[in-house]
Scaffold this motif. Structure first.
Motif: not given
Length: 328
Positions: A150-168
């Motif tokens: 959640e913190g990464m999404k707020l800081a860097f957006g949905e396209d931040y690589y760790m956020c993009r890695f989340q959905e299997p």
């Protein structure tokens, strides 16, 4: 043992027995090697192979260099569920390995996700680590107010690589479309500072009309080794480390505010994508890092060097390791 054998295929049995014999011999060599143990932990998307230069350098100096594939990588088992990749699972793997080697303590050297696991090892079992040389990723204290994704999404957006890695399955499919070797080449040779973003359209920025030239420190043979293993294994095991971020946050609640009691040297490239992420450089240089790691002895920032520092500057990193651990 017989589950993978074809009926009446003696050659299958012979091949399997030969593989098991080689494995037994490797295990015997691993246990009987002499010298202080240096345990190397790799990151994503790498393998034990990332330490090929350091293994030779430290072994030639009398150390017992051990560089495993972490859970889910290379030739290891790869459970499908991300819940099997928590920090407790991975540190448990490492403690079992240290016990198997028959030593009480190891010198620890780690990079990228390996560095994160290294911090957990120092946090949970400081009694098993004599000293830690950490590459690229500083210790980041747990924020009790917000889960990391959640913190990464707020800081860097949905396209931040760790956020993009989340959905299997999603990023795995995008890697498959782009090509394993091309994606690995793009990641390993990337030098753009700051938080990496993976847009939905051409997430890895691969353009066939503009092929990537390999740097001097990464050969076609090196790339082929990585690509072959990932083509066989897939990326899900490595990606599951990212998918366990929030689980790790939950599991480590008892360690909120804890300091690490292991001697540490930190080495990072000036252009490293982690170091140049907003807030990290300031945290490292302002005393915040030292506050949480009071036995931090030295911080080295290597000019003009990117994220994959132990490959890009292999000789210099080997020297840093030896200079540091030889004091103990």
């Amino acid at each position: 043992m017989s589950a993978g054998l074809s009926p009446n295929r003696s050659s299958d049995l012979s091949a399997l027995l030969m593989a098991e014999e080689r494995s037994d011999l490797m295990s015997q060599e691993l246990r009987k090697a002499e010298g202080p143990v240096v345990l190397f932990l790799h990151g994503f998307p790498e393998l034990w192979y990332t330490w090929r230069h350091q293994i030779l350098a430290l072994s030639s100096l009398g150390y017992h260099a051990v560089a495993p594939d972490l859970r889910g990588y290379g030739d290891t088992e790869a459970p499908a569920s991300s819940s099997s990749y928590s920090c407790l699972h991975i540190v448990g793997d490492l403690i079992a390995l240290i016990d198997y080697l028959g030593v009480e303590q190891v010198f620890l050297v780690a990079h990228d996700w390996g560095a994160v696991i290294g911090w957990y090892l120092c946090l949970f079992r400081p009694d098993r680590v004599k000293a830690y040389l950490c590459l690229s990723v500083p210790y980041m204290p747990r924020n009790p107010e917000m889960k990391p994704v959640e913190g990464m999404k707020l800081a860097f957006g949905e396209d931040y690589y760790m956020c993009r890695f989340q959905e299997p399955g999603v990023i795995e499919e995008e890697i498959s479309r782009a090509g394993t070797a091309e994606v690995l080449k793009k990641i390993l040779t990337g030098r753009r500072p700051g938080p990496p973003l993976l847009p939905k359209e051409n997430p890895f920025g691969i353009y066939p009309e503009n092929p990537i030239t390999l740097p001097s420190w990464l050969t076609e043979a090196d790339l082929s080794f990585y690509a072959t293993k990932y083509s066989q294994k897939g990326f899900t095991g490595g990606l599951n480390f990212y998918r366990a971020l929030d689980l790790n946050w939950e599991l480590t609640a008892p360690w909120t505010g804890a300091t690490l009691k292991v001697p540490v040297k930190f080495v990072v490239g000036e252009l490293d994508l982690v170091y140049t992420t907003p807030g990290i450089k300031e945290f490292v240089s302002s005393g915040g890092f030292k506050h949480h790691v009071p036995l931090l002895e030295d911080i080295v920032v290597m000019e003009g060097v990117g994220h994959f520092i132990n490959q890009e500057k292999s000789e210099e990193i080997s020297n840093h390791i030896y200079d540091y651990i030889s004091k103990y």
